[in-house]
Design a protein around this motif. Structure first.
Motif, PDB file in Angstrom:
ATOM      1  N   GLU A 202       1.062  -1.097  -0.005  1.00 37.91           N
ATOM      2  CA  GLU A 202      -0.232  -0.115  -0.087  1.00 37.91           C
ATOM      3  C   GLU A 202       0.692   1.333  -0.187  1.00 37.91           C
ATOM      4  N   LYS A 203       2.001   1.158   0.705  1.00 39.27           N
ATOM      5  CA  LYS A 203       2.830   2.364   0.656  1.00 39.27           C
ATOM      6  C   LYS A 203       3.542   2.685  -0.461  1.00 39.27           C
ATOM      7  N   VAL A 204       4.064   1.721  -1.358  1.00 41.03           N
ATOM      8  CA  VAL A 204       4.646   1.741  -2.370  1.00 41.03           C
ATOM      9  C   VAL A 204       3.734   2.011  -3.509  1.00 41.03           C
ATOM     10  N   THR A 205       2.729   1.628  -3.657  1.00 35.79           N
ATOM     11  CA  THR A 205       1.666   1.828  -4.801  1.00 35.79           C
ATOM     12  C   THR A 205       0.559   2.954  -4.689  1.00 35.79           C
ATOM     13  N   GLY A 206       0.348   3.310  -3.330  1.00 39.79           N
ATOM     14  CA  GLY A 206      -0.651   4.331  -2.923  1.00 39.79           C
ATOM     15  C   GLY A 206      -2.021   3.644  -3.162  1.00 39.79           C
ATOM     16  N   THR A 207      -2.250   2.305  -3.476  1.00 38.09           N
ATOM     17  CA  THR A 207      -3.409   1.839  -3.502  1.00 38.09           C
ATOM     18  C   THR A 207      -3.276   0.608  -2.194  1.00 38.09           C
ATOM     19  N   GLU A 208      -4.589   0.132  -2.019  1.00 37.70           N
ATOM     20  CA  GLU A 208      -4.922  -0.968  -0.795  1.00 37.70           C
ATOM     21  C   GLU A 208      -4.022  -2.169  -1.574  1.00 37.70           C
ATOM     22  N   TYR A 209      -3.643  -3.184  -0.733  1.00 38.85           N
ATOM     23  CA  TYR A 209      -2.779  -4.151  -1.161  1.00 38.85           C
ATOM     24  C   TYR A 209      -3.836  -5.160  -2.168  1.00 38.85           C
ATOM     25  N   ALA A 210      -5.139  -5.273  -1.727  1.00 35.82           N
ATOM     26  CA  ALA A 210      -6.028  -6.069  -2.367  1.00 35.82           C
ATOM     27  C   ALA A 210      -6.528  -5.547  -3.784  1.00 35.82           C
ATOM     28  N   THR A 211      -6.375  -4.155  -3.996  1.00 36.08           N
ATOM     29  CA  THR A 211      -6.347  -3.592  -5.550  1.00 36.08           C
ATOM     30  C   THR A 211      -5.058  -4.059  -6.149  1.00 36.08           C
ATOM     31  N   GLN A 212      -4.107  -4.167  -5.971  1.00 30.14           N
ATOM     32  CA  GLN A 212      -2.854  -4.484  -6.294  1.00 30.14           C
ATOM     33  C   GLN A 212      -2.896  -6.091  -6.759  1.00 30.14           C
ATOM     34  N   VAL A 213      -3.464  -6.886  -5.712  1.00 30.74           N
ATOM     35  CA  VAL A 213      -3.577  -8.293  -6.060  1.00 30.74           C
ATOM     36  C   VAL A 213      -4.797  -8.463  -7.191  1.00 30.74           C
ATOM     37  N   GLU A 214      -5.788  -7.859  -7.106  1.00 27.67           N
ATOM     38  CA  GLU A 214      -7.153  -7.838  -8.327  1.00 27.67           C
ATOM     39  C   GLU A 214      -6.172  -7.356  -9.531  1.00 27.67           C
ATOM     40  N   ARG A 215      -5.742  -6.438  -9.825  1.00 30.45           N
ATOM     41  CA  ARG A 215      -5.211  -5.738 -10.944  1.00 30.45           C
ATOM     42  C   ARG A 215      -4.045  -6.618 -11.599  1.00 30.45           C
ATOM     43  N   ARG A 216      -3.148  -7.052 -10.742  1.00 21.34           N
ATOM     44  CA  ARG A 216      -2.141  -7.969 -11.170  1.00 21.34           C
ATOM     45  C   ARG A 216      -2.078  -9.246 -11.265  1.00 21.34           C
ATOM     46  N   ILE A 217      -2.946  -9.800 -10.688  1.00 16.93           N
ATOM     47  CA  ILE A 217      -3.284 -11.308 -10.579  1.00 16.93           C
ATOM     48  C   ILE A 217      -4.750 -11.887 -11.065  1.00 16.93           C
TER      49      ILE A 217
END
Length: 386
Positions: A202-217
């Motif tokens: 979240e700190k590195v991307t500026g979004t919730e970790y769940a959002t990154q899991v959804e977008r990337r996987i």
């Protein structure tokens, strides 16, 4: 919430069945069916299984969708996959490493200074459980006695099923306890590591970790049966009911906890999925579709754990299920379910399954050992038997 009471005499159907896509034949298939039945006999209410081998794909189920019913679980149903979440989170972290936004051997404190973490703790140590940080869900003292964490079992948990926990609070709960050992000194599984990794993302991307899991996987792989619920209490789509057993006033109580607030698990174990989605994810991961070859190699590079035949990489376990039969993946456990996601190194044989718990007393060593032996046998039969 439904109270089931003492369940020593509860009859649960142990029929074996399911939907055959390309049913495997021979001794292997018979062994898998037998192992499924043994899982139910050992205390599971129901089990859903997906097996891939040289004969094709088979999905099936055993037991019941809920206590007191003869209706079997839907093989394609959804379930709480617990710590299998960690492999998804580790994959995102390693993708960020590949993009130059994170370095494996940098101090986590550089990204999350608010916690005052020991600067010797690195991103790699969090991924591989060598940080030494207390496990906020409960740990063990140096003398072997339990060191409780959050109230996640028994009456106290049942009375707080819908409580919301913030990730920062989970980390601070852990940091209020002394470190188990010096950073990097050895391995000890700790959910605190992945709570921190979720916050790091979240700190590195500026979004919730769940959002990154959804977008990337999830979206790229079409994992439509997989969700990160946050504070949502239900399981979307078809699913079996899950139970937690605990002794109270001299009786074993079994409580339906299908609906619960999973925020206590967060990035360490909140994911809901299906056997199909877990198979697609693991196949893509080990097949090199999600990580650069060098990063996948680091993910698979492992060190021993206290469990014989088991090693841990970066969010990925390596298990010797039988002599000459090694597989990579992860397990997941919640109060109400146990799940597996494993593939042989060459990807030729894979198994994913989830077991809903019944009258399994977590404080009775004999009951627990019998149940653990049954689900390990199921994995070994699918991955290793011909």
């Amino acid at each position: 919430m439904r109270w089931i009471g003492v369940v020593a005499a509860v009859a649960v159907a142990v029929g074996l069945g399911g939907q055959a896509v390309a049913a495997p034949g021979g001794q292997g298939a018979a062994g898998v069916r037998q192992a499924m039945g043994e899982v139910v006999a050992a205390g599971g209410v129901g089990v859903v299984v997906r097996v891939n081998d040289r004969r094709g794909v088979w999905v099936g189920s055993a037991g019941a969708r809920e206590l007191g019913s003869s209706v079997q679980p839907l093989p394609g149903g959804r379930f709480r996959a617990g710590s299998i979440t960690k492999t998804f989170v580790a994959t995102v972290v390693l993708q960020l490493v590949g993009e130059g936004k994170v370095r494996l051997d940098e101090p986590v404190a550089d990204h999350l200074p608010r916690f005052g973490l020991d600067r010797r703790i690195t991103v790699r140590m969090l991924l591989q459980h060598t940080s030494g940080l207390f496990n906020y869900t409960g740990d063990v003292k140096a003398d072997g006695t339990p060191d409780p964490g959050l109230p996640l079992w028994g009456r106290e948990y049942v009375d707080n099923l819908f409580r919301t926990y913030e990730a920062d609070d989970l980390v601070r709960t852990a940091l209020a306890k002394p470190a188990r050992f010096e950073p990097g000194a050895r391995y000890a599984y700790s959910n605190t590591n992945y709570a921190l990794l979720g916050l790091l993302i979240e700190k590195v991307t500026g979004t919730e970790y769940a959002t990154q899991v959804e977008r990337r996987i999830l979206k790229p792989l079409g994992l439509h049966g997989t969700t990160l619920p946050g504070t949502r209490t239900g399981i979307p789509g078809p699913h079996a009911r899950g139970y937690m057993a605990f002794p109270e006033n001299g009786r074993l109580q079994v409580v339906d906890i299908t609906r619960m607030n999973p925020s206590w698990a967060g990035a360490a174990g909140e994911i809901i999925s299906t056997t199909r989605d877990l198979d697609a994810f693991l196949t893509a991961l080990l097949g090199g579709r999600l990580l650069r070859p060098d990063l996948l190699a680091q993910m698979r590079t492992s060190l021993p754990t206290p469990v014989p035949g088991e090693q841990i990489g970066l969010g990925l376990f390596r298990n010797d299920f039988a002599p000459g039969c090694t597989a990579f993946g992860h397990t997941g456990g919640t109060q109400s379910a146990t799940s597996y996601m494993y593939s042989t190194a060459d990807g030729a044989r894979r198994i994913e399954f989830s077991i809903t718990h019944g009258a399994i007393d977590p404080f009775d060593p004999a009951t627990r050992q019998r149940f653990e032996a049954a689900h390990k046998k199921l994995a070994a039969t699918a991955l290793c038997d011909e």
